[in-house]
Design an enzyme around this catalytic site. Structure first.
Site, PDB file in Angstrom:
ATOM      1  N   ASN A  12       0.862  -1.183   0.000  1.00  0.00           N
ATOM      2  CA  ASN A  12       0.000   0.000   0.000  1.00  0.00           C
ATOM      3  C   ASN A  12       0.898   1.232   0.000  1.00  0.00           C
ATOM      4  O   ASN A  12       1.513   1.544   1.011  1.00  0.00           O
ATOM      5  CB  ASN A  12      -0.902  -0.033   1.245  1.00  0.00           C
ATOM      6  N   LYS A  14       0.000   4.277  -0.288  1.00  0.00           N
ATOM      7  CA  LYS A  14      -0.641   5.458   0.316  1.00  0.00           C
ATOM      8  C   LYS A  14      -0.435   6.667  -0.617  1.00  0.00           C
ATOM      9  O   LYS A  14      -0.549   6.514  -1.826  1.00  0.00           O
ATOM     10  CB  LYS A  14      -0.099   5.672   1.729  1.00  0.00           C
ATOM     11  N   HIS A  99      -9.262   1.095   5.202  1.00  0.00           N
ATOM     12  CA  HIS A  99      -7.961   1.317   5.830  1.00  0.00           C
ATOM     13  C   HIS A  99      -8.116   2.281   7.003  1.00  0.00           C
ATOM     14  O   HIS A  99      -8.905   3.228   6.924  1.00  0.00           O
ATOM     15  CB  HIS A  99      -6.956   1.870   4.810  1.00  0.00           C
ATOM     16  N   GLU A 101      -6.422   4.676   7.968  1.00  0.00           N
ATOM     17  CA  GLU A 101      -6.192   6.094   7.639  1.00  0.00           C
ATOM     18  C   GLU A 101      -7.431   6.712   6.998  1.00  0.00           C
ATOM     19  O   GLU A 101      -7.726   7.891   7.204  1.00  0.00           O
ATOM     20  CB  GLU A 101      -4.951   6.220   6.733  1.00  0.00           C
ATOM     21  N   GLU A 171      -4.748  -4.915  10.500  1.00  0.00           N
ATOM     22  CA  GLU A 171      -3.698  -3.913  10.668  1.00  0.00           C
ATOM     23  C   GLU A 171      -3.921  -3.169  11.985  1.00  0.00           C
ATOM     24  O   GLU A 171      -4.734  -2.235  12.035  1.00  0.00           O
ATOM     25  CB  GLU A 171      -3.742  -2.902   9.515  1.00  0.00           C
ATOM     26  N   GLY A 177       3.181   2.372  10.589  1.00  0.00           N
ATOM     27  CA  GLY A 177       4.111   3.481  10.432  1.00  0.00           C
ATOM     28  C   GLY A 177       4.840   3.854  11.707  1.00  0.00           C
ATOM     29  O   GLY A 177       5.467   4.906  11.788  1.00  0.00           O
ATOM     30  N   SER A 216       4.171  -2.103  10.002  1.00  0.00           N
ATOM     31  CA  SER A 216       5.628  -2.133  10.147  1.00  0.00           C
ATOM     32  C   SER A 216       6.260  -3.456   9.724  1.00  0.00           C
ATOM     33  O   SER A 216       7.213  -3.932  10.343  1.00  0.00           O
ATOM     34  CB  SER A 216       6.031  -1.761  11.589  1.00  0.00           C
TER      35      SER A 216
HETATM   36  P1  13P Z   1       3.522   0.462   7.443  1.00  0.00           P
HETATM   37  O1  13P Z   1       4.044  -0.803   6.813  1.00  0.00           O
HETATM   38  O2  13P Z   1       4.200   1.700   6.955  1.00  0.00           O
HETATM   39  O3  13P Z   1       3.460   0.344   8.931  1.00  0.00           O
HETATM   40  O4  13P Z   1       1.984   0.606   6.929  1.00  0.00           O
HETATM   41  C1  13P Z   1       1.129  -0.465   7.041  1.00  0.00           C
HETATM   42  C2  13P Z   1      -0.135  -0.150   6.329  1.00  0.00           C
HETATM   43  O5  13P Z   1      -0.897   0.705   6.759  1.00  0.00           O
HETATM   44  C3  13P Z   1      -0.428  -0.868   5.093  1.00  0.00           C
HETATM   45  O6  13P Z   1      -1.730  -0.635   4.652  1.00  0.00           O
END
Ligand code: 13P
Length: 254
Positions: A12, A14, A99, A101, A171, A177, A216
């Site tokens: 992803n 983003k 997601h 976010e 997740e 992140g 992560s």
């Molecule tokens: P990270 O791998 O940067 O922690 O992000 C995970 C994520 O949100 C994938 O959709």
């Protein structure tokens, strides 16, 4: 318990990698990653980079790609939004919904996520439902309740055929992140909880559902996560942005 299956490596991106960076990424990734038929590789670039992704991966159908989000409507006055119905023409075959976010920054609710999954299904895309708890919810002992609410809201809204096509991504928000990864045991526990929610829904086969872990994930921890019980693949943010790092992740379990 889940049955063994070939892993899914999902990236992803983003809001990273516009069209030019997408082309440069693929030029390198294609050199570093040979097609493997014992795994599925799928990348979710920003929507504006989907045509560049399609062009740069044209001779590599093993590298699938998808859309990060779609609107709950098919068409209309929704400035800036993207309809699931517009996605297949780009060559994309997958789509994310829910997601954390999107839930946090854009106010996506469970009913909206369910609707988005339906739009993805209607467009013939393979939908990935993202779920996960915040640190606050985990510390309050609400992991199971949160996963139940998020998963059931969607399963109740879909029909049996839709449920059959659904892929899940667990997740934990506190691991996204942050550099803080869920331990393989934490992931296994949460994946088992997600699987439990599928019981009793027509079209769901808990033992065969594909559940990815995200938060992560890096080349250094991928192998450990992939052997955790019930972890069928990963959804990777930061470590998927560099083609060498992403190739190292996609080589896991080979
Ligand atoms: P990270 O791998 O940067 O922690 O992000 C995970 C994520 O949100 C994938 O959709």
């Amino acid at each position: 318990m889940s049955e063994p299956r070939t892993p899914v490596f999902a990236a992803n991106w983003k809001m990273c990698h516009g069209p030019a960076e997408t082309a440069a990424f693929l030029a390198r990734f294609k050199q570093r990653h040979a097609p493997r038929d014992d795994a599925t590789v799928v990348v979710f670039p920003p929507a504006i980079s989907l045509p560049a992704f399609a062009a740069a991966s044209a001779e590599r159908p093993d590298i699938r790609f998808g859309v990060q989000d779609v609107h709950t409507d098919i068409e209309g006055a929704h400035t800036g939004a993207i309809s699931a119905a517009m996605v297949p023409a780009t060559g994309a075959t997958w789509g994310l919904a829910g997601h954390s976010e999107r839930r946090r920054e854009f106010g996506d609710t469970d009913p909206m996520v369910a609707k988005k999954l339906q739009r993805l299904l209607d467009a013939g895309l393979r939908p990935v439902l993202c779920v996960g708890e915040t640190l606050e919810e985990r510390e309050a002992g609400r992991l199971s309740a949160v996963l139940e609410t998020q998963v059931k809201a969607c399963l109740e809204a879909l029909d049996a055929e839709g449920r059959r096509r659904l892929v899940y991504a667990y997740e934990p928000v506190w691991a996204i992140g942050t550099g803080r990864t869920a331990s393989p045991m934490d992931a296994a526990e949460a994946h088992a909880l997600v699987r439990e929610q599928l019981t009793g829904f027509e079209g769901c086969t808990p033992g065969r559902a594909v559940i990815l872990y995200g938060g992560s994930v890096k080349p250094a921890n991928i192998e450990q996560l992939l052997i955790a019980p019930g972890v069928d693949g990963v959804l990777v943010g930061g470590a998927s942005l560099d083609p060498d790092s992403w190739a190292a992740i996609c080589a896991a379990g080979a």
